[in-house]
Design a protein around this motif. Structure first.
Motif, PDB file in Angstrom:
ATOM      1  N   ILE A  62      44.666  37.256  38.004  1.00 56.90           N
ATOM      2  CA  ILE A  62      45.505  37.581  39.148  1.00 56.90           C
ATOM      3  C   ILE A  62      45.847  39.066  39.152  1.00 56.90           C
ATOM      4  CG2 ILE A  62      46.488  35.263  39.287  1.00 56.90           C
ATOM      5  CD1 ILE A  62      49.047  36.357  37.994  1.00 56.90           C
ATOM      6  N   MET A  63      46.245  39.550  40.340  1.00 55.31           N
ATOM      7  CA  MET A  63      46.691  40.932  40.499  1.00 55.31           C
ATOM      8  C   MET A  63      48.184  40.944  40.775  1.00 55.31           C
ATOM      9  SD  MET A  63      45.939  44.226  40.685  1.00 55.31           S
ATOM     10  CE  MET A  63      44.217  44.469  41.140  1.00 55.31           C
ATOM     11  N   SER A  64      48.915  41.715  39.971  1.00 57.08           N
ATOM     12  CA  SER A  64      50.341  41.934  40.191  1.00 57.08           C
ATOM     13  C   SER A  64      50.511  43.212  41.004  1.00 57.08           C
ATOM     14  CB  SER A  64      51.063  42.049  38.845  1.00 57.08           C
ATOM     15  OG  SER A  64      52.371  42.561  39.020  1.00 57.08           O
ATOM     16  N   GLU A  65      51.393  43.165  41.994  1.00 57.44           N
ATOM     17  CA  GLU A  65      51.625  44.318  42.879  1.00 57.44           C
ATOM     18  C   GLU A  65      53.129  44.483  43.072  1.00 57.44           C
ATOM     19  OE1 GLU A  65      51.053  45.358  47.630  1.00 57.44           O
ATOM     20  OE2 GLU A  65      49.765  43.854  46.684  1.00 57.44           O
ATOM     21  N   GLU A  77      48.517  45.727  38.483  1.00 57.35           N
ATOM     22  CA  GLU A  77      47.896  45.422  37.188  1.00 57.35           C
ATOM     23  C   GLU A  77      47.272  44.031  37.231  1.00 57.35           C
ATOM     24  OE1 GLU A  77      50.387  44.781  33.708  1.00 57.35           O
ATOM     25  OE2 GLU A  77      52.132  44.537  34.977  1.00 57.35           O
ATOM     26  N   THR A  78      46.240  43.843  36.417  1.00 61.11           N
ATOM     27  CA  THR A  78      45.590  42.543  36.336  1.00 61.11           C
ATOM     28  C   THR A  78      46.172  41.752  35.171  1.00 61.11           C
ATOM     29  OG1 THR A  78      43.812  43.463  34.973  1.00 61.11           O
ATOM     30  CG2 THR A  78      43.446  43.362  37.352  1.00 61.11           C
ATOM     31  N   LEU A  79      46.269  40.432  35.371  1.00 65.84           N
ATOM     32  CA  LEU A  79      46.796  39.526  34.351  1.00 65.84           C
ATOM     33  C   LEU A  79      45.837  38.343  34.225  1.00 65.84           C
ATOM     34  CD1 LEU A  79      50.497  39.504  35.613  1.00 65.84           C
ATOM     35  CD2 LEU A  79      49.623  40.788  33.653  1.00 65.84           C
ATOM     36  N   ASP A  80      45.511  37.990  32.996  1.00 64.54           N
ATOM     37  CA  ASP A  80      44.545  36.927  32.739  1.00 64.54           C
ATOM     38  C   ASP A  80      45.232  35.635  32.338  1.00 64.54           C
ATOM     39  OD1 ASP A  80      42.260  38.590  33.139  1.00 64.54           O
ATOM     40  OD2 ASP A  80      42.592  39.471  31.154  1.00 64.54           O
ATOM     41  N   ALA A  81      44.592  34.518  32.665  1.00 62.20           N
ATOM     42  CA  ALA A  81      45.046  33.206  32.198  1.00 62.20           C
ATOM     43  C   ALA A  81      44.793  33.093  30.694  1.00 62.20           C
ATOM     44  CB  ALA A  81      44.298  32.108  32.942  1.00 62.20           C
ATOM     45  N   PRO A  82      45.622  32.323  29.965  1.00 63.00           N
ATOM     46  CA  PRO A  82      46.803  31.597  30.468  1.00 63.00           C
ATOM     47  C   PRO A  82      48.008  32.540  30.576  1.00 63.00           C
ATOM     48  CG  PRO A  82      46.481  31.143  28.136  1.00 63.00           C
ATOM     49  CD  PRO A  82      45.325  31.997  28.558  1.00 63.00           C
ATOM     50  N   ILE A 169      50.328  45.538  28.005  1.00 59.00           N
ATOM     51  CA  ILE A 169      49.872  46.883  27.663  1.00 59.00           C
ATOM     52  C   ILE A 169      48.351  46.960  27.666  1.00 59.00           C
ATOM     53  CG2 ILE A 169      51.930  47.357  26.300  1.00 59.00           C
ATOM     54  CD1 ILE A 169      50.209  46.948  23.782  1.00 59.00           C
ATOM     55  N   SER A 170      47.690  45.954  28.191  1.00 57.43           N
ATOM     56  CA  SER A 170      46.231  45.951  28.230  1.00 57.43           C
ATOM     57  C   SER A 170      45.755  45.768  29.673  1.00 57.43           C
ATOM     58  CB  SER A 170      45.684  44.827  27.348  1.00 57.43           C
ATOM     59  OG  SER A 170      46.123  43.568  27.820  1.00 57.43           O
ATOM     60  N   GLY A 171      44.460  45.959  29.869  1.00 58.41           N
ATOM     61  CA  GLY A 171      43.864  45.669  31.156  1.00 58.41           C
ATOM     62  C   GLY A 171      43.980  46.790  32.181  1.00 58.41           C
ATOM     63  N   TYR A 172      43.621  46.436  33.394  1.00 58.33           N
ATOM     64  CA  TYR A 172      43.541  47.377  34.518  1.00 58.33           C
ATOM     65  C   TYR A 172      44.925  47.676  35.089  1.00 58.33           C
ATOM     66  CZ  TYR A 172      42.590  48.795  39.387  1.00 58.33           C
ATOM     67  OH  TYR A 172      42.564  49.445  40.596  1.00 58.33           O
ATOM     68  N   LYS A 173      45.176  48.960  35.363  1.00 60.79           N
ATOM     69  CA  LYS A 173      46.412  49.386  36.018  1.00 60.79           C
ATOM     70  C   LYS A 173      46.059  50.368  37.134  1.00 60.79           C
ATOM     71  CE  LYS A 173      48.281  47.527  32.292  1.00 60.79           C
ATOM     72  NZ  LYS A 173      48.726  46.132  32.280  1.00 60.79           N
TER      73      LYS A 173
END
Length: 233
Positions: A62-65, A77-82, A169-173
């Motif tokens: 998912i994308m957080s905005e 930022e992107t967030l991965d499951a779970p 603190i990881s992933g796409y921002k």
């Protein structure tokens, strides 16, 4: 999604860790679960909407905005499951989402209404402890980052600004902001910020466009910062 796979994914979430399958099965027999599938671009929750339950991302990304209208910037930022969406927004003085969340590709979710969280999940001490630990860990992490918000050189200031507002603190921002506004927020100069951002660009750590700073991998940026003796975590 197969039932066993669903159980396994839910048990990976911090709220349910430590529960045996028997207790978890008993919970699911009493709690109404709302299953939902989302396709790319569809919103799961929107900023400022009331948080009326716990939404678990079981599959997908998912994308957080999050938009700050006062200071004129938006952070993505992107967030991965779970993942569980904003468990800290379920209670307290401000029970609204702090960000909007949309699907990137196909996403599977389960939502548990607040009434069931209070009436059923609260009966299990392990769930209570997990929930308290979840909130305490978040508060301690952000409190520590807050102390460093305007400490150090320009690079430290920019990274701390991002970390203070990111879920992970990881992933796409991606930060959508004018350089003048960012300089004012960081109590720094536009020239200093531009120098740091262009260095990141040359290192392949960020891409720049009009009013946008994209960071493909925040971990890579943090590693670069630490190599330059700028330990901020």
């Amino acid at each position: 999604m197969e039932e066993n796979s669903m159980y396994d994914k839910l048990l990976l979430l911090p709220l349910f860790q430590g529960l045996c399958k028997e207790d978890f099965t008993n919970i699911l027999e009493k709690v109404k679960l709302h299953f939902q599938k989302y396709t790319s671009g569809h919103y799961i929750a929107k900023q400022d909407d009331s948080c009326n339950g716990l939404t678990f991302i079981l599959q997908g990304q998912i994308m957080s905005e999050s938009t700050d209208k006062t200071h004129h910037y938006t952070l993505y930022e992107t967030l991965d499951a779970p993942h569980v969406i904003e468990p800290y927004s379920l209670f307290g003085m401000h029970q609204q989402y702090n960000a909007s969340y949309s699907a990137l590709g196909n996403v599977h979710t389960i939502t548990i209404d607040k009434s069931y969280v209070v009436s059923e999940l609260s009966k299990y001490s392990i769930c209570q402890l997990n929930y308290v630990n979840l909130l305490c860990n978040r508060n301690q992490t952000f409190y520590r980052r807050l102390w460093n918000a305007h400490i150090g050189n320009t690079q430290n200031k920019i990274i701390n600004f991002l970390l203070l507002r990111c879920t992970t603190i990881s992933g796409y921002k991606k930060l959508h902001v004018r350089m003048e506004d960012l300089a004012e927020l960081l109590d720094d100069t536009r020239i200093n910020i531009s120098k740091v951002l262009n260095d990141w660009k040359q290192q392949g750590l960020a891409s720049l466009s009009r009013r946008e700073i994209e960071i493909p991998d925040m971990n890579a940026l943090l590693a670069y910062n630490q190599q330059n003796n700028n330990d901020i975590l």
